[in-house]
Design a protein around this motif. Structure first.
Motif, PDB file in Angstrom:
ATOM      1  N   VAL A   8      35.834  34.619  37.086  1.00 13.19           N
ATOM      2  CA  VAL A   8      35.101  33.577  36.218  1.00 13.19           C
ATOM      3  C   VAL A   8      33.689  34.581  35.961  1.00 13.19           C
ATOM      4  CG1 VAL A   8      33.652  31.741  36.235  1.00 13.19           C
ATOM      5  CG2 VAL A   8      36.196  31.612  36.777  1.00 13.19           C
ATOM      6  N   HIS A   9      33.255  35.145  37.006  1.00  9.49           N
ATOM      7  CA  HIS A   9      32.023  35.868  36.885  1.00  9.49           C
ATOM      8  C   HIS A   9      32.018  37.349  36.500  1.00  9.49           C
ATOM      9  CE1 HIS A   9      30.936  32.374  39.602  1.00  9.49           C
ATOM     10  NE2 HIS A   9      30.130  32.228  38.523  1.00  9.49           N
ATOM     11  N   SER A  10      33.156  37.711  36.024  1.00 12.20           N
ATOM     12  CA  SER A  10      33.455  39.247  35.819  1.00 12.20           C
ATOM     13  C   SER A  10      32.424  39.658  34.519  1.00 12.20           C
ATOM     14  CB  SER A  10      34.873  39.651  35.503  1.00 12.20           C
ATOM     15  OG  SER A  10      34.963  40.783  34.998  1.00 12.20           O
ATOM     16  N   ASN A  11      32.203  40.827  34.307  1.00 13.04           N
ATOM     17  CA  ASN A  11      31.405  41.262  33.123  1.00 13.04           C
ATOM     18  C   ASN A  11      31.904  42.006  32.518  1.00 13.04           C
ATOM     19  OD1 ASN A  11      28.835  39.818  33.904  1.00 13.04           O
ATOM     20  ND2 ASN A  11      28.226  41.429  35.690  1.00 13.04           N
ATOM     21  N   ASP A  12      33.139  42.507  32.667  1.00  8.81           N
ATOM     22  CA  ASP A  12      34.046  42.914  31.826  1.00  8.81           C
ATOM     23  C   ASP A  12      34.306  42.445  30.599  1.00  8.81           C
ATOM     24  OD1 ASP A  12      36.477  45.487  32.121  1.00  8.81           O
ATOM     25  OD2 ASP A  12      36.943  43.929  30.611  1.00  8.81           O
ATOM     26  N   PRO A  13      33.893  43.259  29.409  1.00  7.97           N
ATOM     27  CA  PRO A  13      33.791  42.824  28.013  1.00  7.97           C
ATOM     28  C   PRO A  13      35.298  42.361  27.648  1.00  7.97           C
ATOM     29  CG  PRO A  13      32.830  44.972  27.970  1.00  7.97           C
ATOM     30  CD  PRO A  13      33.155  44.750  29.449  1.00  7.97           C
TER      31      PRO A  13
ATOM     32  N   PHE B 203      41.901  43.359  36.317  1.00  5.02           N
ATOM     33  CA  PHE B 203      41.188  42.761  37.343  1.00  5.02           C
ATOM     34  C   PHE B 203      42.131  42.420  38.432  1.00  5.02           C
ATOM     35  CE2 PHE B 203      40.056  38.848  39.086  1.00  5.02           C
ATOM     36  CZ  PHE B 203      38.977  39.061  39.434  1.00  5.02           C
ATOM     37  N   ASP B 204      41.442  42.506  39.478  1.00  4.15           N
ATOM     38  CA  ASP B 204      42.283  42.312  40.557  1.00  4.15           C
ATOM     39  C   ASP B 204      41.140  41.593  41.688  1.00  4.15           C
ATOM     40  OD1 ASP B 204      43.858  41.919  43.079  1.00  4.15           O
ATOM     41  OD2 ASP B 204      44.016  44.229  43.364  1.00  4.15           O
ATOM     42  N   GLY B 205      41.313  40.229  41.763  1.00  2.00           N
ATOM     43  CA  GLY B 205      40.467  39.678  42.796  1.00  2.00           C
ATOM     44  C   GLY B 205      40.646  38.031  42.820  1.00  2.00           C
ATOM     45  N   THR B 206      39.623  37.240  43.235  1.00  2.00           N
ATOM     46  CA  THR B 206      39.435  35.909  43.593  1.00  2.00           C
ATOM     47  C   THR B 206      39.253  35.211  42.000  1.00  2.00           C
ATOM     48  OG1 THR B 206      37.439  35.635  44.067  1.00  2.00           O
ATOM     49  CG2 THR B 206      38.995  36.006  45.807  1.00  2.00           C
TER      50      THR B 206
ATOM     51  N   ARG C  49      49.612  34.712  43.803  1.00  4.05           N
ATOM     52  CA  ARG C  49      49.012  35.600  42.991  1.00  4.05           C
ATOM     53  C   ARG C  49      49.440  35.369  41.427  1.00  4.05           C
ATOM     54  NH1 ARG C  49      45.865  40.629  43.120  1.00  4.05           N
ATOM     55  NH2 ARG C  49      45.788  40.263  45.189  1.00  4.05           N
ATOM     56  N   ILE C  50      48.388  34.973  40.920  1.00  2.59           N
ATOM     57  CA  ILE C  50      48.712  34.627  39.372  1.00  2.59           C
ATOM     58  C   ILE C  50      48.678  36.040  38.555  1.00  2.59           C
ATOM     59  CG2 ILE C  50      47.795  33.511  37.470  1.00  2.59           C
ATOM     60  CD1 ILE C  50      46.826  31.464  39.299  1.00  2.59           C
ATOM     61  N   ILE C  51      49.494  36.547  37.874  1.00  2.00           N
ATOM     62  CA  ILE C  51      49.413  37.604  36.945  1.00  2.00           C
ATOM     63  C   ILE C  51      49.153  37.233  35.719  1.00  2.00           C
ATOM     64  CG2 ILE C  51      50.717  39.933  36.255  1.00  2.00           C
ATOM     65  CD1 ILE C  51      52.269  39.572  39.146  1.00  2.00           C
ATOM     66  N   LEU C  52      48.082  37.591  35.305  1.00  5.12           N
ATOM     67  CA  LEU C  52      47.702  37.312  34.005  1.00  5.12           C
ATOM     68  C   LEU C  52      47.707  38.372  32.725  1.00  5.12           C
ATOM     69  CD1 LEU C  52      46.699  34.310  32.834  1.00  5.12           C
ATOM     70  CD2 LEU C  52      44.164  34.810  33.734  1.00  5.12           C
TER      71      LEU C  52
ATOM     72  N   ILE D 107      37.873  25.223  44.539  1.00  4.69           N
ATOM     73  CA  ILE D 107      39.032  26.294  44.004  1.00  4.69           C
ATOM     74  C   ILE D 107      40.126  26.538  45.380  1.00  4.69           C
ATOM     75  CG2 ILE D 107      39.515  28.637  43.508  1.00  4.69           C
ATOM     76  CD1 ILE D 107      36.496  28.689  42.086  1.00  4.69           C
ATOM     77  N   ASP D 108      41.468  26.696  44.951  1.00  3.44           N
ATOM     78  CA  ASP D 108      42.268  26.982  46.171  1.00  3.44           C
ATOM     79  C   ASP D 108      42.200  28.406  46.400  1.00  3.44           C
ATOM     80  OD1 ASP D 108      44.715  26.281  47.437  1.00  3.44           O
ATOM     81  OD2 ASP D 108      45.338  28.218  46.495  1.00  3.44           O
ATOM     82  N   ASP D 109      41.633  28.778  47.956  1.00  6.26           N
ATOM     83  CA  ASP D 109      41.608  29.829  48.383  1.00  6.26           C
ATOM     84  C   ASP D 109      42.618  30.682  48.430  1.00  6.26           C
ATOM     85  OD1 ASP D 109      38.905  28.951  48.963  1.00  6.26           O
ATOM     86  OD2 ASP D 109      39.528  28.348  51.165  1.00  6.26           O
ATOM     87  N   SER D 110      43.950  30.195  48.362  1.00  4.77           N
ATOM     88  CA  SER D 110      45.097  31.072  48.593  1.00  4.77           C
ATOM     89  C   SER D 110      45.452  31.868  47.066  1.00  4.77           C
ATOM     90  CB  SER D 110      46.125  30.533  49.293  1.00  4.77           C
ATOM     91  OG  SER D 110      46.601  29.453  48.508  1.00  4.77           O
ATOM     92  N   THR D 111      44.775  31.148  46.230  1.00  8.00           N
ATOM     93  CA  THR D 111      45.003  31.682  44.715  1.00  8.00           C
ATOM     94  C   THR D 111      44.300  32.844  44.431  1.00  8.00           C
ATOM     95  OG1 THR D 111      45.796  29.432  44.181  1.00  8.00           O
ATOM     96  CG2 THR D 111      45.671  31.070  42.511  1.00  8.00           C
ATOM     97  N   LYS D 112      44.985  33.868  43.796  1.00  3.29           N
ATOM     98  CA  LYS D 112      44.066  34.978  43.449  1.00  3.29           C
ATOM     99  C   LYS D 112      44.754  35.698  42.077  1.00  3.29           C
ATOM    100  CE  LYS D 112      42.558  36.841  47.876  1.00  3.29           C
ATOM    101  NZ  LYS D 112      42.513  37.563  48.875  1.00  3.29           N
ATOM    102  N   PHE D 113      43.796  36.371  41.539  1.00  2.20           N
ATOM    103  CA  PHE D 113      44.231  36.958  40.173  1.00  2.20           C
ATOM    104  C   PHE D 113      44.723  38.511  40.136  1.00  2.20           C
ATOM    105  CE2 PHE D 113      42.587  32.843  39.252  1.00  2.20           C
ATOM    106  CZ  PHE D 113      43.361  32.250  37.910  1.00  2.20           C
TER     107      PHE D 113
END
Lengths: 259, 281
Positions: B269-274, B261-264, B52-55, B245-251
């Motif tokens: 990449v496809h998030s629409n959050d401004p 954000f919490d997801g793959t 889980r990458i915490i960004l 993309i590595d399936d086991s990696t999430k953000f």
């Protein structure tokens, strides 16, 4: 220094006393449960005990010298210069030996503990220790506490001996007293209660030095400036505590032994 | 090599949680420092084997979250379960045992500066009274993993920032923990050294499939983690073919103490959050 309201000040003070008490209790009780860091206790004994020997020996010796000189001047007025040995021995064993040794060791080791543990705190080494499954109080505070109490006891004996020896040197060389008479008077002046009083004090001083030094180290905040502040506070507070507790112990001992 | 480390791991808490049960469950956690809320109503889960990458931007509460997961801090509200144990209410004595299953890499390495590199890496083994011969072989093994076996006698002050970080990784993985927490492993390092560190994180992830939380504020590091894999044949980290993309990696993206954000990787990449779009651009 920023002013705070009396309410906040009182709360902060109470919280500090509570934290200090919890730390002290944990440091004491840790020795009775596993794991025990005996190697760390021996290391601290070497650093605190053997390392403090030069300053304790010098302080004790020259205090004894000055005490002999000063008391001889006063005793001369009563024609009792021969009692210099009594005065030096009683002063050193009951009061000056324990207190000065406590203050000197406090200056050297309470500051050392606060700065060493404080540096570990601000560089996250304490958190790393906890993350690695080690109790920092058990690993850092308990060894310092028992090493200080144990070694201060013997340092005080050494300081007393050096003080009496210093007094002897002055009495023989400058005051022209008989050496045998000096030591005989010193020995006769000391009673059981005096020795117990003098040897009880380092136990309290050792506790104060280690717990105050470690408490300020463990609560260091604010980088290198915080380490400096913690070091200063550790020395000041432990020194003041030593003198206050000295008064209390003296009063208690007078109550018990009558002198 | 790491398989050997896996076999010699020293998990003190023996009870294994259900393999379907998440390794980390953070539920509605909030914490306030003085009067400033640092984390507000944070909830997420980390499954077994997941990275889980915490960004998020600096000061967003990422490191605080990491310390909460390891029980180094207690939340004001909410609960945190690690391996099924509630670390937010657990006594410190029990936490010490639980932490033998967790490895942590600190932001500034947090190596013990009075101990040599070898003793730093061996710290936990010494605490567990592992025989000295075994300690030495495992320390060498762990240092070989981070390519620093020649620094075993040196002290942390003699190492560069990147080397210290690598020693810190060796110290975290030596007992083959079930969960590794990387607190900004590339923070303050130059891009080349950062890539070396991320390569080690990828290697550790792909060789042992250890569950991990990785804090970073460098988006390029996050993408490198998501789009690369360790090739055991070449013993090198390479990009996953066909833009895989590595399936086991999430953000998990945090901003000002809140989950943005919490997801793959795909969803990120496809998030629409401004705000997220601007942050990622």
């Amino acid at each position: 220094m920023p002013f705070v309201s009396p309410e906040i000040f009182a709360k902060q003070t109470l919280a500090s006393i509570q934290d200090y008490s919890i730390l002290s209790w944990r440091a004491v009780s840790n020795l009775f449960t596993r794991p025990r860091y005996m190697a760390d206790i021996y290391t601290q004994m070497d650093y605190i005990g053997v390392g403090s020997m030069p300053i304790v020996v010098l302080t004790g010796f020259f205090t004894g010298c000055v005490l002999a000189l000063q008391s001889a001047t006063s005793l001369e007025a009563f024609g009792s210069v021969s009692l210099t040995g009594n005065l030096v021995a009683l002063s050193m064993v009951k009061e000056l030996g324990p207190v000065l040794t406590g203050l000197m060791v406090s200056g050297r080791n309470a500051s050392g503990m606060a700065s060493e543990i404080g540096s570990m705190k601000v560089t996250e080494q304490i958190d790393a220790m906890r993350a690695l499954g080690t109790d920092p109080v058990r690993k850092l505070v308990t060894p310092r506490l028992y090493a200080t109490i144990f070694m201060l006891f013997f340092l005080t004996i050494m300081s007393d001996a050096c003080g009496i020896a210093g007094g002897a040197l002055i009495s023989i060389v400058l005051l022209g007293l008989n050496g045998s008479s000096y030591f005989h008077n010193s020995y006769r002046a000391l009673q059981y209660g005096d020795v117990v009083q003098g040897l009880a004090k380092p136990l309290f001083s050792g506790f104060i030095i280690a717990t105050v030094g470690c408490y300020f180290g463990m609560n260091t905040k604010g980088g290198t400036q915080g380490v400096g502040k913690a070091t200063t506070q550790a020395v000041v507070i432990s020194s003041v505590f030593i003198i206050i507790v000295d008064l209390l112990v003296t009063r208690a001992m007078i109550g018990v032994f009558g002198r | 090599m790491m398989a050997d480390l896996a076999q010699s791991g020293s998990a003190t808490l023996q009870q294994e949680p259900d393999s379907q049960e998440p390794i980390v469950v953070v539920d509605d956690v909030s914490i306030i420092f003085d009067v400033k809320p640092v984390l507000q109503n944070i909830s997420f889960t980390v499954q077994r084997g997941e990275t889980r990458i915490i960004l998020g931007p600096a000061g967003g509460g990422k490191s605080v979250l990491m310390k909460l997961v390891n029980g180094l801090l207690k939340p004001d509200t909410g609960s945190i379960h690690v391996f099924g144990h509630n670390v937010s209410t657990m006594p410190e004595v029990d936490l010490f045992k639980l932490r033998s299953r967790i490895g942590m890499v600190f932001q500034e390495s947090a190596l013990f500066d009075s101990l040599s590199v070898g003793d730093n890496v061996a710290y936990r083994l010494h605490e567990d009274h592992v025989p000295e011969e075994e300690v030495h072989s495992r320390v060498v093994e762990a240092l070989q993993f981070v390519a620093l076996e020649n620094t075993i006698e040196k002290f942390p002050s003699e190492l560069s920032g990147g080397m210290r970080r690598r020693v810190s990784i060796a110290r975290a993985i030596i007992t083959n923990p079930d969960l590794i927490l990387y607190d900004s492993p590339t923070g303050g390092l130059d891009p080349i050294t950062s890539t070396t560190i991320i390569d080690l994180v990828i290697k550790q992830r792909d060789v042992t499939q250890t569950t991990s939380l990785v804090i970073t504020h460098r988006i390029q590091d996050a993408y490198l983690l998501a789009r690369s894999r360790f090739n055991p044949q070449t013993e090198k980290v390479e990009q996953i073919p066909n833009n895989g993309i590595d399936d086991s990696t999430k953000f998990l993206v945090l901003n000002e103490g809140k989950v943005v954000f919490d997801g793959t990787t795909e969803e990120l990449v496809h998030s629409n959050d401004p705000w997220l779009k601007e942050y990622l651009s």
